[in-house]
Design a protein around this motif. Structure first.
Motif, mmCIF file in Angstrom:
data_model
loop_
_atom_site.group_PDB
_atom_site.id
_atom_site.type_symbol
_atom_site.label_atom_id
_atom_site.label_comp_id
_atom_site.label_asym_id
_atom_site.label_seq_id
_atom_site.Cartn_x
_atom_site.Cartn_y
_atom_site.Cartn_z
ATOM 1 N N ILE A 135 0.836 -1.209 0.000
ATOM 2 C CA ILE A 135 0.000 0.000 0.000
ATOM 3 C C ILE A 135 0.867 1.252 0.000
ATOM 4 O O ILE A 135 0.608 2.208 -0.746
ATOM 5 C CB ILE A 135 -0.946 -0.009 1.216
ATOM 6 N N CYS A 136 1.907 1.252 0.837
ATOM 7 C CA CYS A 136 2.815 2.412 0.888
ATOM 8 C C CYS A 136 3.528 2.613 -0.445
ATOM 9 O O CYS A 136 3.709 3.750 -0.897
ATOM 10 C CB CYS A 136 3.834 2.223 2.009
ATOM 11 N N GLY A 141 4.261 5.710 -5.294
ATOM 12 C CA GLY A 141 4.307 5.835 -6.747
ATOM 13 C C GLY A 141 3.388 6.927 -7.263
ATOM 14 O O GLY A 141 3.745 7.686 -8.166
ATOM 15 N N LEU A 142 2.201 7.028 -6.667
ATOM 16 C CA LEU A 142 1.272 8.081 -7.075
ATOM 17 C C LEU A 142 1.774 9.457 -6.659
ATOM 18 O O LEU A 142 1.705 10.421 -7.427
ATOM 19 C CB LEU A 142 -0.107 7.825 -6.459
ATOM 20 N N THR A 172 7.434 1.293 -8.630
ATOM 21 C CA THR A 172 6.787 1.248 -7.315
ATOM 22 C C THR A 172 5.388 0.642 -7.403
ATOM 23 O O THR A 172 4.976 -0.111 -6.520
ATOM 24 C CB THR A 172 6.694 2.653 -6.707
ATOM 25 N N LEU A 173 4.673 0.961 -8.473
ATOM 26 C CA LEU A 173 3.344 0.373 -8.638
ATOM 27 C C LEU A 173 3.443 -1.133 -8.872
ATOM 28 O O LEU A 173 2.615 -1.905 -8.378
ATOM 29 C CB LEU A 173 2.617 1.045 -9.805
ATOM 30 N N GLY A 174 4.468 -1.544 -9.631
ATOM 31 C CA GLY A 174 4.667 -2.977 -9.846
ATOM 32 C C GLY A 174 4.979 -3.703 -8.552
ATOM 33 O O GLY A 174 4.437 -4.782 -8.284
ATOM 34 N N VAL A 178 2.565 -6.632 -6.898
ATOM 35 C CA VAL A 178 3.114 -7.958 -6.581
ATOM 36 C C VAL A 178 2.985 -8.246 -5.090
ATOM 37 O O VAL A 178 2.602 -9.348 -4.680
ATOM 38 C CB VAL A 178 4.586 -8.048 -7.027
ATOM 39 N N SER A 179 3.286 -7.254 -4.260
ATOM 40 C CA SER A 179 3.211 -7.437 -2.813
ATOM 41 C C SER A 179 1.778 -7.714 -2.363
ATOM 42 O O SER A 179 1.526 -8.631 -1.572
ATOM 43 C CB SER A 179 3.751 -6.194 -2.096
ATOM 44 N N LEU A 180 0.837 -6.923 -2.874
ATOM 45 C CA LEU A 180 -0.557 -7.090 -2.470
ATOM 46 C C LEU A 180 -1.125 -8.419 -2.964
ATOM 47 O O LEU A 180 -1.833 -9.116 -2.227
ATOM 48 C CB LEU A 180 -1.395 -5.924 -2.995
#
Length: 216
Positions: A135-136, A141-142, A172-174, A178-180
């Motif tokens: 989430i962070c 990234g945004l 960062t979005l990637g 992947v993490s989520l």
């Protein structure tokens, strides 16, 4: 049946592997951030006491940075310990190629359950850390990519700060996705493993009770 169990086990191992790596990365980032703030605050303190120029520094910020660095370091060591166990199981599985005998698969599943049982609380925390880290990363990234954001009844408009930040934003979005995704799927696997362990513990308790009854 064997192929289905093997495919599921490979998926479990893959998501577990990703989560451990993500936790190592997030722990290293937290530790690095804490150290960088500590260094900055230390420089400010040195300039304040060694020169006539007064530089603002915050003991509270220094304390928080110290806690962050120590927490990141401790979690890094914990994540590496869990990673070493899953890496060994993953290496054994990958070394067998596409054909995995039933006995070997059973042995690997038992090893996985044993590793999970020994680190159950830690792994549950790792799932949470991976989710929060994702989430962070998504928000970071945004935030980095946007220069201006306007919300009005007519719609939403925004401008990108610089085209050079697009690769970083995508990275960062990637990482976030992947993490989520790994956290989501692995949490489902963890629930299944919890059920398996509960069944094993119930069987062990029943066996122990039966043996004690027979001795009487």
């Amino acid at each position: 049946m064997h192929e289905s169990a093997l495919a599921r086990f490979r998926s479990e191992i893959r998501h577990f592997y990703v989560i451990t790596i993500a936790n190592i990365v997030f722990a290293a980032l937290v530790m690095a951030f804490g150290i960088s703030v500590i260094v900055g605050e230390a420089v400010s303190m040195y300039e304040t006491f060694s020169t006539a120029q007064y530089v603002i520094y915050s003991p509270v910020v220094l304390f928080i940075a110290l806690v962050a660095a120590l927490t990141g370091f401790r979690w890094l060591l914990t994540s590496v310990r869990v990673f070493e166990g899953i890496e060994m199981i993953k290496g054994d599985l990958d070394g067998m190629g596409g054909e995995v005998p039933d006995e070997a698969l059973t042995r690997l599943i038992v090893s996985m359950l044993s590793h999970y049982r020994d680190n159950r609380a830690t792994i549950r925390t790792m799932i949470l850390v991976c989710t929060l880290g994702g989430i962070c990363s998504f928000l970071l990234g945004l935030a980095v990519s946007l220069e201006h954001l306007s919300v009005s009844p007519d719609g939403i408009s925004f401008t990108i700060n610089n085209y050079l930040v697009i690769p970083f934003m995508l990275l960062t979005l990637g990482v976030a996705l992947v993490s989520l995704a790994s956290s989501y799927y692995f949490s489902r696997f963890a629930n299944v493993w919890d059920e398996r362990l509960d069944e094993i513990e119930e069987s062990e308790a029943l066996l122990k009770e039966t043996l004690e009854t027979d001795r009487r």
